[in-house]
Design a protein around this motif. Structure first.
Motif, PDB file in Angstrom:
ATOM      1  N   LEU A 152      -2.640  -7.539   0.293  1.00 23.57           N
ATOM      2  CA  LEU A 152      -1.246  -7.577   0.732  1.00 23.57           C
ATOM      3  C   LEU A 152      -0.738  -6.185   1.098  1.00 23.57           C
ATOM      4  N   GLU A 153      -1.107  -5.195   0.300  1.00 19.25           N
ATOM      5  CA  GLU A 153      -0.665  -3.829   0.574  1.00 19.25           C
ATOM      6  C   GLU A 153      -1.207  -3.325   1.901  1.00 19.25           C
ATOM      7  N   GLU A 154      -2.448  -3.677   2.202  1.00 18.84           N
ATOM      8  CA  GLU A 154      -3.032  -3.228   3.466  1.00 18.84           C
ATOM      9  C   GLU A 154      -2.329  -3.873   4.660  1.00 18.84           C
ATOM     10  N   VAL A 155      -1.987  -5.149   4.540  1.00 16.12           N
ATOM     11  CA  VAL A 155      -1.263  -5.817   5.624  1.00 16.12           C
ATOM     12  C   VAL A 155       0.098  -5.161   5.829  1.00 16.12           C
ATOM     13  N   ALA A 156       0.810  -4.902   4.742  1.00 14.87           N
ATOM     14  CA  ALA A 156       2.129  -4.280   4.849  1.00 14.87           C
ATOM     15  C   ALA A 156       2.044  -2.891   5.473  1.00 14.87           C
ATOM     16  N   GLN A 157       1.039  -2.134   5.076  1.00 14.10           N
ATOM     17  CA  GLN A 157       0.888  -0.781   5.608  1.00 14.10           C
ATOM     18  C   GLN A 157       0.629  -0.817   7.106  1.00 14.10           C
ATOM     19  N   ARG A 158      -0.260  -1.710   7.537  1.00 16.00           N
ATOM     20  CA  ARG A 158      -0.559  -1.794   8.968  1.00 16.00           C
ATOM     21  C   ARG A 158       0.657  -2.261   9.772  1.00 16.00           C
ATOM     22  N   ALA A 159       1.530  -3.049   9.140  1.00  8.25           N
ATOM     23  CA  ALA A 159       2.723  -3.539   9.832  1.00  8.25           C
ATOM     24  C   ALA A 159       3.862  -2.532   9.804  1.00  8.25           C
ATOM     25  N   GLY A 160       3.656  -1.371   9.173  1.00  9.18           N
ATOM     26  CA  GLY A 160       4.695  -0.356   9.112  1.00  9.18           C
ATOM     27  C   GLY A 160       5.801  -0.667   8.135  1.00  9.18           C
ATOM     28  N   LEU A 161       5.519  -1.501   7.125  1.00  7.81           N
ATOM     29  CA  LEU A 161       6.510  -1.881   6.135  1.00  7.81           C
ATOM     30  C   LEU A 161       6.396  -1.004   4.894  1.00  7.81           C
ATOM     31  N   ASN A 183      -4.068 -21.116 -12.043  1.00  4.69           N
ATOM     32  CA  ASN A 183      -4.235 -20.077 -11.030  1.00  4.69           C
ATOM     33  C   ASN A 183      -3.102 -19.074 -11.139  1.00  4.69           C
ATOM     34  N   VAL A 184      -3.359 -17.884 -10.639  1.00  5.27           N
ATOM     35  CA  VAL A 184      -2.329 -16.858 -10.518  1.00  5.27           C
ATOM     36  C   VAL A 184      -2.264 -16.429  -9.059  1.00  5.27           C
ATOM     37  N   PHE A 185      -1.041 -16.381  -8.529  1.00  6.21           N
ATOM     38  CA  PHE A 185      -0.825 -15.884  -7.175  1.00  6.21           C
ATOM     39  C   PHE A 185      -0.019 -14.596  -7.224  1.00  6.21           C
ATOM     40  N   ARG A 186      -0.234 -13.749  -6.217  1.00  5.71           N
ATOM     41  CA  ARG A 186       0.492 -12.489  -6.105  1.00  5.71           C
ATOM     42  C   ARG A 186       1.536 -12.599  -4.994  1.00  5.71           C
ATOM     43  N   TYR A 187       2.587 -11.799  -5.127  1.00  3.47           N
ATOM     44  CA  TYR A 187       3.478 -11.597  -3.988  1.00  3.47           C
ATOM     45  C   TYR A 187       3.826 -10.116  -3.885  1.00  3.47           C
ATOM     46  N   LEU A 188       4.056  -9.681  -2.685  1.00  2.00           N
ATOM     47  CA  LEU A 188       4.463  -8.289  -2.412  1.00  2.00           C
ATOM     48  C   LEU A 188       5.778  -8.334  -1.661  1.00  2.00           C
ATOM     49  N   ILE A 189       6.742  -7.553  -2.111  1.00  2.00           N
ATOM     50  CA  ILE A 189       7.991  -7.379  -1.385  1.00  2.00           C
ATOM     51  C   ILE A 189       7.923  -6.035  -0.655  1.00  2.00           C
ATOM     52  N   ALA A 190       8.142  -6.067   0.633  1.00  2.00           N
ATOM     53  CA  ALA A 190       8.177  -4.850   1.436  1.00  2.00           C
ATOM     54  C   ALA A 190       9.495  -4.810   2.189  1.00  2.00           C
ATOM     55  N   ARG A 191       9.840  -3.669   2.722  1.00  2.00           N
ATOM     56  CA  ARG A 191      11.107  -3.503   3.417  1.00  2.00           C
ATOM     57  C   ARG A 191      10.890  -3.044   4.855  1.00  2.00           C
ATOM     58  N   VAL A 192      11.758  -3.524   5.732  1.00  2.00           N
ATOM     59  CA  VAL A 192      11.734  -3.103   7.126  1.00  2.00           C
ATOM     60  C   VAL A 192      12.364  -1.718   7.209  1.00  2.00           C
ATOM     61  N   PRO A 193      11.658  -0.725   7.745  1.00  2.00           N
ATOM     62  CA  PRO A 193      12.221   0.649   7.775  1.00  2.00           C
ATOM     63  C   PRO A 193      13.387   0.773   8.750  1.00  2.00           C
TER      64      PRO A 193
END
Length: 301
Positions: free
Chosen positions: A218-227, A291-301
């Motif tokens: 999730l962190e890698e996706v957010a980073q590539r999206a500029g979040l 099961n355990v699921f993760r979530y990531l909260i990111a912000r639009v710059p």
């Protein structure tokens, strides 16, 4: 199990042959989708989703997450380009304000989704890419969700990144963007069952075949999206089914086994899925997989 689980519902274009798309969409909405209700609830509580929220749901599928947000007073818009069958279910749900009645099982329920609170605007379901949801007369979205869990299909992270690139221009500065994914394989009992998909899809190990989730997906996706990452969490989302037949139908509805069906045949996939589920069957015949699921909260710059 997802979407998510669960990237899921491949009753979309490009689904494996021999798939009854209407039946697949129905199985997703009636059996599998509600397994992620604890994830939706945790995110909405953390972000205080309510009457001031304008939410854009990416890959909205049959719309249960939208319905739950609308019940809290949010103005919701869902977009999806994969499955007309799922979108038809979503439109019907949002129009009536109630979920379809699920099969009886030991799985988690979806309380509080009756839409009894006042809503901030009429729900919108849009077929196509995120930019189709643009409305120049309305304020920007304050919340963007991608609840279909990433990190379980080869190539899904790249697909999500492209989707976010098209969606974030519709969001306000500082808007929350929520990404979801499977937790550590050792915390997900369903992982042993999903390995059937990897085994049977060989040698078609390419986009669309199952893979284990990685810690930083999730962190890698957010980073590539500029979040900008702004917090994360883990949520218990057990998969519970009334019987093995319901479990097979629910898991197949995620689309995670479509590559296996293409590489072999539906009968073999059903047989091996049933065998893999046997250790998770309880004496009363129900099937239960923590099961355990993760979530990531990111912000639009």
């Amino acid at each position: 199990m997802t979407p998510t689980l669960v990237r899921q519902h491949s009753s979309h274009a490009g689904a494996a042959p021999h798939v009854d798309r209407r039946a697949r969409a129905r199985d997703w909405s009636e059996i599998q989708e509600r397994m992620l209700v604890p994830l939706y609830e945790a995110v909405y509580e953390r972000l205080d989703v309510g009457g001031d929220t304008r939410m854009l749901g990416l890959g909205c599928g049959s719309g249960l997450a939208l319905l739950m947000a609308a019940a809290r007073g949010a103005a919701v818009t869902g977009v999806d380009s994969r499955s007309p069958e799922l979108l038809a279910l979503s439109r019907r749900r949002l129009a009536t304000g109630t979920p379809e009645e699920p099969e009886a099982s030991e799985g988690p329920r979806s309380p509080g989704t009756g839409g009894t609170r006042a809503r901030a605007g009429a729900p919108r379901i849009v077929d196509g890419p995120p930019e189709n949801a643009a409305d120049p007369t309305a304020p920007a979205f304050t919340l963007v969700t991608a609840f279909e869990p990433t990190g379980c299909l080869a190539g899904d992270a790249e697909g999500l990144g492209a989707l976010l690139a098209r969606a974030t221009p519709l969001a306000a500065r500082g808007a929350a963007v929520v990404l979801a994914g499977w937790g550590p394989p050792e915390r997900c009992a369903t992982t042993s069952v999903l390995r059937v998909a990897a085994k049977l899809s060989d040698p078609l190990r390419a986009t669309g075949s199952w893979r284990p989730a990685l810690r930083d997906d999730l962190e890698e996706v957010a980073q590539r999206a500029g979040l900008r990452p702004d917090g994360s969490g883990r949520v218990a989302c057990p998969f519970g089914y009334a019987d093995t037949g319901s479990a097979v139908r629910g898991l197949l509805s995620t689309g995670l086994f479509d590559a296996a069906v293409e590489a072999t045949d539906p009968e073999q996939v059903d047989k091996e899925l049933t065998e893999a589920l046997h250790p998770h069957q309880r004496p009363d015949g129900t099937v239960w997989m923590p099961n355990v699921f993760r979530y990531l909260i990111a912000r639009v710059p």
